[in-house]
Design an enzyme around this catalytic site. Structure first.
Site, PDB file in Angstrom:
ATOM      1  N   HIS A  82       0.548  -1.239   0.014  1.00 15.17           N
ATOM      2  CA  HIS A  82       0.031   0.642   0.056  1.00 15.17           C
ATOM      3  C   HIS A  82       0.842   1.435  -0.106  1.00 15.17           C
ATOM      4  O   HIS A  82       1.684   1.329   0.661  1.00 15.17           O
ATOM      5  CB  HIS A  82      -0.817   0.177   1.255  1.00 15.17           C
ATOM      6  CG  HIS A  82      -1.594   1.008   1.525  1.00 15.17           C
ATOM      7  ND1 HIS A  82      -2.988   1.320   0.348  1.00 15.17           N
ATOM      8  CD2 HIS A  82      -1.341   2.390   1.640  1.00 15.17           C
ATOM      9  CE1 HIS A  82      -3.425   2.475   0.980  1.00 15.17           C
ATOM     10  NE2 HIS A  82      -2.354   3.392   1.906  1.00 15.17           N
ATOM     11  N   ASP A 161     -15.523   3.911   8.518  1.00 20.08           N
ATOM     12  CA  ASP A 161     -14.572   4.346   8.297  1.00 20.08           C
ATOM     13  C   ASP A 161     -15.019   5.846   6.203  1.00 20.08           C
ATOM     14  O   ASP A 161     -14.315   6.063   6.677  1.00 20.08           O
ATOM     15  CB  ASP A 161     -13.539   3.551   7.294  1.00 20.08           C
ATOM     16  CG  ASP A 161     -12.057   4.771   6.757  1.00 20.08           C
ATOM     17  OD1 ASP A 161     -11.525   5.438   7.593  1.00 20.08           O
ATOM     18  OD2 ASP A 161     -12.444   4.475   5.182  1.00 20.08           O
ATOM     19  N   ARG A 168     -14.250  14.204   8.999  1.00 19.40           N
ATOM     20  CA  ARG A 168     -13.469  14.504   8.813  1.00 19.40           C
ATOM     21  C   ARG A 168     -12.912  15.675   8.109  1.00 19.40           C
ATOM     22  O   ARG A 168     -12.639  16.656   8.245  1.00 19.40           O
ATOM     23  CB  ARG A 168     -12.216  13.378   8.229  1.00 19.40           C
ATOM     24  CG  ARG A 168     -11.875  12.435  10.216  1.00 19.40           C
ATOM     25  CD  ARG A 168     -11.423  11.101  10.118  1.00 19.40           C
ATOM     26  NE  ARG A 168     -10.263  11.560  10.067  1.00 19.40           N
ATOM     27  CZ  ARG A 168      -8.993  10.285   8.965  1.00 19.40           C
ATOM     28  NH1 ARG A 168      -9.705   9.223   8.246  1.00 19.40           N
ATOM     29  NH2 ARG A 168      -7.614  11.065   8.946  1.00 19.40           N
ATOM     30  N   SER A 183      -7.720   4.267   9.695  1.00 15.92           N
ATOM     31  CA  SER A 183      -8.568   4.323   8.321  1.00 15.92           C
ATOM     32  C   SER A 183      -7.850   3.421   7.413  1.00 15.92           C
ATOM     33  O   SER A 183      -8.261   2.895   6.667  1.00 15.92           O
ATOM     34  CB  SER A 183      -8.675   6.233   8.004  1.00 15.92           C
ATOM     35  OG  SER A 183      -8.725   6.507   6.721  1.00 15.92           O
ATOM     36  N   LYS A 187      -8.849  -0.800   6.363  1.00 11.21           N
ATOM     37  CA  LYS A 187      -9.375  -0.915   4.290  1.00 11.21           C
ATOM     38  C   LYS A 187      -8.520  -2.372   4.412  1.00 11.21           C
ATOM     39  O   LYS A 187      -8.490  -2.832   3.637  1.00 11.21           O
ATOM     40  CB  LYS A 187      -9.255   0.123   3.752  1.00 11.21           C
ATOM     41  CG  LYS A 187     -10.125   0.319   3.766  1.00 11.21           C
ATOM     42  CD  LYS A 187     -10.020   1.929   2.790  1.00 11.21           C
ATOM     43  CE  LYS A 187      -9.692   3.486   3.772  1.00 11.21           C
ATOM     44  NZ  LYS A 187      -9.138   5.037   3.463  1.00 11.21           N
TER      45      LYS A 187
HETATM   46  N1  URA Z   1      -6.133   8.165   3.366  1.00 12.64           N
HETATM   47  C1  URA Z   1      -6.684   7.092   4.106  1.00 12.64           C
HETATM   48  O1  URA Z   1      -7.264   5.964   3.379  1.00 12.64           O
HETATM   49  N2  URA Z   1      -7.426   7.452   4.769  1.00 12.64           N
HETATM   50  C2  URA Z   1      -6.937   8.492   6.017  1.00 12.64           C
HETATM   51  O2  URA Z   1      -7.690   9.115   6.560  1.00 12.64           O
HETATM   52  C3  URA Z   1      -5.752   9.606   4.894  1.00 12.64           C
HETATM   53  C4  URA Z   1      -6.010   8.837   3.934  1.00 12.64           C
END
Ligand code: URA
Ligand code: CA
Length: 432
Positions: A82, A161, A168, A183, A187
């Site tokens: 990632h 999320d 946010r 976050s 994922k």
């Molecule tokens: N990418 C994400 O998936 N979440 C975040 O909070 C910031 C960047």
């Protein structure tokens, strides 16, 4: 439990229990906790932070809020890579086939890009015919048989999320390390891989502009990953200038193909080998990083990595003649050189502004529904530290627009020429 009491607790700098965090996330996802209450909680977290246990609990609660992908039909250790996102970041396109060439299963799920960077999927769709509309069974079969496949994100992954991120975004609570780390990691964990290799970008074109913040984010994500039972490591890599030379979808696929042949730009090649070696060790295909690196270089030199890429394209409906003749993907109305106005050394290539200029050219999306022009973009003929003579081309611009005066002026504003030659360090830190 009352939301207002939990908000007060965090406001006063106390620690939330796992039970409290679970309750909050579950009830926010199902609509019992109101947006205005969650907003207050997020601001309290932003200001007071979270400890290790809280971060792990928040991540796990977000994972539990939706579907979790079961990759168990795929044999072997699944390693996911990632990147926190940068400009011209072509590493995934290269790393996938490269590690698959060593029999490491690459089961990639991908979404579309938004903003100044294209997603991996957008880049692959520069290849005529390439598609990700395959069934789960086909996806598993392809990975088991050929070690690499890509499918669109499906199912309801981490709805908590999605809801929290949207909040946010409008409450100025995005740039909080516990919130970003939970976050991203929620994922990754929900996506089902066994091990996770993180490329945390640092610098102008990255989310994290300085080393200290990027390092803290990386350490937090590694801790969360390990806490959730996934072998996790992170590389901190430079994004003060765009990675490689190509920015734009078809141009980046061409650059990826060149790199798979061993003819890629130096920085991109080095980052690919650094991340790739870590992935090979995580997948237990080598004991040391040195051994892993040698195995990867061998796959490039003997043509196997490129062959895996070609087959991958073919299996997903893509026209393989684009792999043999990548210039097909970058046919534009205009190819324009941007001449240097003075001689000296390139001292700055402002990654984010260059990314935004590429988006204006049509290489990225400002809004979700915007179309992409796969052929357009930039080739950076000079990178930071390179010598340049007045009149020499700094950038080659591939454009389907007739008037690019604004883009040329954006590029001039993004490129500085001075009298010292200094190359930025590519790998800032490795966190295991
Ligand atoms: N990418 C994400 O998936 N979440 C975040 O909070 C910031 C960047
Ligand atoms: Ca690039």
């Amino acid at each position: 439990m009352r939301t207002v009491d939990l908000i007060a607790k965090k406001r006063d700098g106390q620690v939330l229990t796992t039970e409290e965090i679970n309750w909050l996330v579950e009830n926010y996802t199902n609509g019992v906790v109101a947006d205005y209450q969650m907003s207050a909680m997020l601001m309290a977290i932003y200001i007071n932070g979270m400890n290790e246990e809280e971060q792990l609990a928040l991540t796990k609660a977000m994972v539990a809020s939706g579907d979790q992908i079961d990759l168990s039909p795929i044999k072997g250790i699944k390693v996911d890579k990632h990147s926190t996102g940068g400009v011209g970041d072509t590493t995934t396109l290269i790393l996938g086939p490269l590690v698959a060439a060593l029999d490491i299963p690459v089961a990639k799920m991908s979404g579309r890009g938004l903003g100044h960077t294209g997603g991996t999927l957008d880049k692959l769709e520069s290849i005529p015919g390439f598609h990700i509309e395959i069934s789960k069974e086909q996806f598993f079969d392809l990975v088991n048989e050929h070690k690499i496949a890509i499918i669109g994100q499906s199912g309801n992954i981490t709805p908590a999320d999605k809801k929290i991120y949207a909040l946010r975004d409008v409450t100025s609570t995005v740039s909080s390390i516990p919130l970003i780390a939970s976050s991203i990691m929620s994922k990754k964990i929900a996506s089902g891989s066994d091990a996770i290799c993180l490329d945390v970008k640092v610098g102008d074109g990255a989310f994290m502009k300085d080393d200290q913040a990027a390092s803290e984010l990386a350490k937090t994500m590694v801790e969360i990953g390990k806490g959730a039972g996934r072998n996790t490591m992170a590389v901190l890599s430079d994004m003060s200038q765009p990675l490689g030379r190509a920015i734009g979808n078809g141009l980046e696929v061409k650059e990826a193909i060149e790199t798979l042949k061993g003819e890629g730009p130096e920085d991109l090649t080095e980052l690919v080998l650094t991340l790739g070696s870590q992935m090979v060790v995580l997948a237990e295909k080598a004991e040391t990083l040195e051994e892993a690196r040698e195995l990867l270089i061998e796959q490039i030199n003997n043509g196997h990595a490129l062959e895996v890429f070609r087959q991958f394209v073919e299996h997903q409906g893509g026209d393989v003649s684009a792999v043999d003749h990548p210039e097909q993907m970058i046919q534009t109305k205009h190819v324009i050189e941007l001449p240097a106005k003075t001689s000296g050394y390139v001292t700055r290539l402002a990654a984010e502004n260059i990314g935004v200029a590429a988006m204006k050219l049509g290489a990225g999306r400002a809004k979700k529904e915007d179309p992409i022009d796969y052929a357009v973009g930039f080739i950076l003929n000079k990178k930071v530290g390179d010598a340049v003579k007045e009149g020499e081309s700094l950038v080659t611009i591939y454009s389907n627009q007739d008037d690019i005066t604004e883009i040329e002026s954006d590029l001039y504003d993004s490129i500085e020429i001075g009298d010292v030659s200094e190359k930025p360090t590519l790998i800032h830190q490795i966190i295991v």
